[in-house]
Design a protein around this motif. Structure first.
Motif, mmCIF file in Angstrom:
data_model
loop_
_atom_site.group_PDB
_atom_site.id
_atom_site.type_symbol
_atom_site.label_atom_id
_atom_site.label_comp_id
_atom_site.label_asym_id
_atom_site.label_seq_id
_atom_site.Cartn_x
_atom_site.Cartn_y
_atom_site.Cartn_z
ATOM 1 N N VAL A 1 0.849 -1.183 0.000
ATOM 2 C CA VAL A 1 0.000 0.000 0.000
ATOM 3 C C VAL A 1 0.885 1.234 0.000
ATOM 4 N N VAL A 2 0.567 2.171 -0.882
ATOM 5 C CA VAL A 2 1.301 3.427 -0.929
ATOM 6 C C VAL A 2 0.405 4.500 -0.329
ATOM 7 N N ILE A 3 0.901 5.173 0.716
ATOM 8 C CA ILE A 3 0.125 6.273 1.292
ATOM 9 C C ILE A 3 0.957 7.544 1.231
ATOM 10 N N GLY A 4 0.350 8.632 1.598
ATOM 11 C CA GLY A 4 1.053 9.914 1.569
ATOM 12 C C GLY A 4 0.052 11.028 1.406
ATOM 13 N N PRO A 5 0.452 12.235 1.825
ATOM 14 C CA PRO A 5 -0.465 13.366 1.709
ATOM 15 C C PRO A 5 -0.758 13.704 0.248
ATOM 16 N N ASN A 6 -1.746 14.522 0.026
ATOM 17 C CA ASN A 6 -2.062 14.944 -1.341
ATOM 18 C C ASN A 6 -0.842 15.571 -1.996
ATOM 19 N N ILE B 1 -3.048 2.383 -3.773
ATOM 20 C CA ILE B 1 -3.018 3.689 -3.119
ATOM 21 C C ILE B 1 -4.277 3.809 -2.280
ATOM 22 N N GLU B 2 -4.122 4.253 -1.030
ATOM 23 C CA GLU B 2 -5.327 4.379 -0.214
ATOM 24 C C GLU B 2 -5.144 5.446 0.841
ATOM 25 N N HIS B 3 -6.232 6.071 1.226
ATOM 26 C CA HIS B 3 -6.210 7.075 2.286
ATOM 27 C C HIS B 3 -6.795 6.550 3.580
ATOM 28 N N ASP B 4 -7.665 5.567 3.473
ATOM 29 C CA ASP B 4 -8.406 5.076 4.619
ATOM 30 C C ASP B 4 -7.517 4.155 5.461
ATOM 31 N N MET B 5 -7.060 4.667 6.615
ATOM 32 C CA MET B 5 -6.049 3.942 7.401
ATOM 33 C C MET B 5 -6.577 2.621 7.957
ATOM 34 N N GLU B 6 -7.852 2.598 8.328
ATOM 35 C CA GLU B 6 -8.435 1.355 8.814
ATOM 36 C C GLU B 6 -8.335 0.275 7.757
ATOM 37 N N PHE B 7 -8.686 0.699 6.534
ATOM 38 C CA PHE B 7 -8.658 -0.225 5.410
ATOM 39 C C PHE B 7 -7.229 -0.697 5.145
ATOM 40 N N VAL B 8 -6.292 0.232 5.211
ATOM 41 C CA VAL B 8 -4.890 -0.105 4.956
ATOM 42 C C VAL B 8 -4.406 -1.140 5.979
ATOM 43 N N ARG B 9 -4.744 -0.879 7.237
ATOM 44 C CA ARG B 9 -4.320 -1.792 8.302
ATOM 45 C C ARG B 9 -4.849 -3.207 8.055
ATOM 46 N N LYS B 10 -6.058 -3.274 7.509
ATOM 47 C CA LYS B 10 -6.707 -4.553 7.273
ATOM 48 C C LYS B 10 -5.989 -5.373 6.196
ATOM 49 N N ILE B 11 -5.487 -4.705 5.162
ATOM 50 C CA ILE B 11 -5.031 -5.479 4.009
ATOM 51 C C ILE B 11 -3.522 -5.471 3.763
ATOM 52 N N ALA B 12 -2.803 -4.441 4.229
ATOM 53 C CA ALA B 12 -1.443 -4.246 3.723
ATOM 54 C C ALA B 12 -0.455 -5.295 4.247
ATOM 55 N N HIS B 13 0.439 -5.733 3.392
ATOM 56 C CA HIS B 13 1.602 -6.476 3.848
ATOM 57 C C HIS B 13 2.647 -5.470 4.315
ATOM 58 N N ARG B 14 2.981 -4.598 3.389
ATOM 59 C CA ARG B 14 3.930 -3.528 3.717
ATOM 60 C C ARG B 14 3.386 -2.196 3.228
ATOM 61 N N VAL B 15 3.863 -1.123 3.836
ATOM 62 C CA VAL B 15 3.367 0.201 3.499
ATOM 63 C C VAL B 15 4.544 1.081 3.092
ATOM 64 N N THR B 16 4.355 1.842 2.021
ATOM 65 C CA THR B 16 5.358 2.830 1.623
ATOM 66 C C THR B 16 4.729 4.207 1.777
ATOM 67 N N VAL B 17 5.433 5.102 2.446
ATOM 68 C CA VAL B 17 4.915 6.456 2.612
ATOM 69 C C VAL B 17 5.670 7.376 1.659
ATOM 70 N N LEU B 18 4.953 8.053 0.802
ATOM 71 C CA LEU B 18 5.568 9.018 -0.097
ATOM 72 C C LEU B 18 5.335 10.429 0.442
ATOM 73 N N HIS B 19 6.343 11.257 0.232
ATOM 74 C CA HIS B 19 6.190 12.663 0.581
ATOM 75 C C HIS B 19 7.030 13.495 -0.373
ATOM 76 N N GLN B 20 6.413 14.456 -0.999
ATOM 77 C CA GLN B 20 7.083 15.322 -1.969
ATOM 78 C C GLN B 20 7.891 14.526 -2.999
ATOM 79 N N GLY B 21 7.279 13.473 -3.499
ATOM 80 C CA GLY B 21 7.887 12.726 -4.595
ATOM 81 C C GLY B 21 8.987 11.770 -4.180
ATOM 82 N N LYS B 22 9.224 11.617 -2.869
ATOM 83 C CA LYS B 22 10.277 10.701 -2.414
ATOM 84 C C LYS B 22 9.691 9.705 -1.421
#
Lengths: 358, 245
Positions: B35-40, B201-222
């Motif tokens: 799952v890839v998360i990160g601010p708008n 890609i997801e914003h809903d943290m509950e949903f992410v917690r339910k399904i993700a194996h690993r999470v990548t957080v992006l911020h400002q393109g990195k």
């Protein structure tokens, strides 16, 4: 999935009855020949339904292909009518020998082959390159319009090779068979109607095939179709090429039956008229396009016989009316009417949403 | 590494000087659900756009099974085995659910192949199986245009399933869904993630917690942080830019 809806079936059957029975039995040779003329544009119309109605490709230059088909056929007819002489218009323009590229058109089968191949090949190469570059919509329409104008100028300018503004006329026979008598015009009429139904059959087959669904998908959401793994440029080029082929057949039949071909049939006005035939009949309906060509053709004859100066105003008004009030043409109106009748019985939950996208 | 299916290295793209994705490195394993998360504006959607060929990167490589995707066109990438679901559901409104699924069947994609295509039993079975998976088995003859928003989301996932891609890119598949639809979608993802890799890609943290194996957080393109949901949530930098807001 049903092969034909009730409305379509009615359309095909009534058309067959009209073209095979009613017209030949009731019309005098002059009027029947006019019907032949309208049906030439019906051939073009079937191609426009495929390319524009289903593929979403608006071409304002179908006259290019109609004209090419017509001129190729006219070259053969003119050579045969001239016998061993040089065609008359060449003599008048003091062209002294027959240009080399006219030579093969002594042969009827070469001529037929060229009508089937040259316009289609040109359409394919042009459209594939343009679509590959992701040029579409209005821009493609402008490209085709410009080409139609260019070709007109070329045909008018090269009088010694093309007959100039007068075009090519005064045909007599096909391989010794006189085509000017009423009897042979009748035979040509029936050949034409059979050809038309064959073309309509091919068109209907394409629309019902998986390729037809892909064309609809491309029309509505081309970006998405690429991500389903399709080379959309190739599919659009195919639809456009088939449209060009049908237009070329229409042009060839025009030369044969009307007995002349001129640059006005190639130009922008003629090309736009072809679009109007289909818009009136219904751009999603093959039968509709044929009816559109017949009706508008007939209206054009009536109007231009009685009010020659008003015809163009009427024509423009008709187009505006259709675009504003009947986006899917007469066929669309009939569909809506039958859907409403059905709706009274079933409750109109599945009412077909009207599409107005151009 | 033998079990890496996608390797992104040095990926950069700029729009009018603004670097939406900046020298990004990312690697996805076989059978992983990432799952890839990160601010708008973090570059999440742009990243997926570049993997599937919608946007061409200015620099960097995207290696998928030894092929460099940056050199292929969209339809070639799809044929190589990458499927993309877009943020706003992109289905063909004028076609039925069945036709939408059928078009996505990954054979007969040439002009003449599709002209003479016949729906075989095998294809019919596959369509029905996929329709069952995406809870649309009773809507096969319905035009996609009149489906609900959530059903359209499922249909688009179903279209990907028909392609049977090895790598699925899903952009906010539960956006606009009801709680019940979210649960059904989580089930669906758990089922379909077997035997394939998914980047989501997801914003809903509950949903992410339910399904993700690993999470990548992006911020400002990195890439800002990477790991399990718990690790990521404890990361001070992540809390600062995103979760702590």
């Amino acid at each position: 999935m049903r092969w034909l809806s009730k409305g379509e079936l009615f359309g095909y059957l009534s058309l067959a009855a009209l073209l095979f029975l009613v017209f030949p039995l009731t019309l005098d040779p002059f009027r029947l020949n006019l019907i032949s003329k309208y049906l030439c544009f019906a051939l073009v119309g079937v191609g426009i339904v495929l390319a524009w109605g289903y593929g979403g490709i608006l071409s304002l230059g179908q006259g290019i292909f109609f004209g090419t088909g017509g001129y190729l056929m006219a070259m053969f007819l003119k050579l045969e009518a001239s016998g061993k002489e040089l065609p008359d218009f060449m003599v008048w323009s003091s062209t002294e020998t027959l240009p080399w590229w006219w030579e093969p058109f002594h042969n009827f089968f070469f001529t037929i082959l060229s009508i089937l191949v040259i316009p289609a090949l040109f359409a394919f190469v042009l459209s594939y390159l343009v679509f590959k570059k992701r040029v579409g919509g209005v821009y493609f329409a402008i490209v085709t319009l410009a080409l139609a104008l260019t070709l007109t100028v070329l045909l008018v300018g090269q009088q010694g090779y093309t007959g100039g503004a007068n075009g090519i006329t005064d045909f007599r026979s096909v391989m010794g068979w006189d085509i000017t008598s009423d009897e042979s015009k009748r035979v040509l009429y029936f050949i034409h109607v059979v050809l038309l139904f064959a073309v309509m059959g091919i068109g209907a087959y394409i629309i019902k095939s998986r390729l037809g669904k892909i064309l609809i998908a491309i029309r509505d959401r081309e970006d998405r179709v690429r991500f389903s793994g399709y080379d959309t440029a190739m599919f659009k080029a195919f639809a456009f090429t088939v449209g060009a082929l049908f237009a070329a057949l229409g042009g060839a039949m025009y030369s044969l039956q009307v007995g002349l071909i001129t640059p006005t049939l190639v130009g922008a006005v003629a090309s736009i008229e072809m679009i109007i035939y289909v818009a009136v009949g219904g751009r999603l309906s093959i039968v509709g396009a044929v009816y559109g060509a017949l009706l508008v053709g007939f209206a054009k004859s009536m109007f231009s016989e009685n009010f020659p100066t008003l015809w163009l105003f009427f024509f423009g008004g008709l187009f505006i009316f259709v675009v504003v009030f009947m986006p899917n043409g007469l066929a669309g109106v009939l569909d809506r009417f039958s859907a409403r009748k059905k709706g009274q019985r079933e409750s109109g939950l599945n009412a077909v949403p009207e599409r107005t996208k151009a | 590494m033998a079990d890496t299916i996608l390797a992104v290295t040095g990926l950069t793209v700029s729009f009018d000087g603004f670097k939406a994705v900046d020298d990004l490195n990312l690697s996805i394993d076989k059978d992983e659900l990432r799952v890839v998360i990160g601010p708008n504006g973090a570059g999440k959607t742009t990243l997926l756009d570049m993997i599937c060929g919608k946007t061409k990167p200015s620099a960097g490589r995207i290696e998928f099974k030894n092929a460099d995707l940056t050199k292929l066109s969209e339809y070639e990438i799809t044929r190589a085995g990458v499927g993309r679901k877009f943020q706003t559901p992109s289905v063909y409104d004028d076609l039925t659910v069945l036709e939408n699924l059928e078009i996505s069947y990954p054979k007969h994609r040439g002009v003449f192949g599709s002209l003479f295509f016949r729906r075989t039993r095998e294809i019919g079975d596959k369509i029905r199986a996929v329709a069952q998976d995406i809870y649309l088995q009773d809507e096969l003859e319905t035009k996609a245009g009149i489906l609900s928003h959530g059903q359209k989301q499922w249909l688009e996932i179903g279209m990907l399933l028909m392609q049977d891609p090895e790598l699925m890119l899903l952009d906010e598949p539960v956006a606009g869904m009801s709680a019940r639809e979210r649960d059904l979608t989580a089930d669906l993802l758990a089922r379909i993630s077997k035997g394939r890799s998914i980047v989501l890609i997801e914003h809903d943290m509950e949903f992410v917690r339910k399904i993700a194996h690993r999470v990548t957080v992006l911020h400002q393109g990195k890439v800002l942080s990477e790991g399990s949901m718990d690790q990521v949530q404890k990361d001070a930098r992540v809390i600062e830019v995103y979760l702590g807001m």
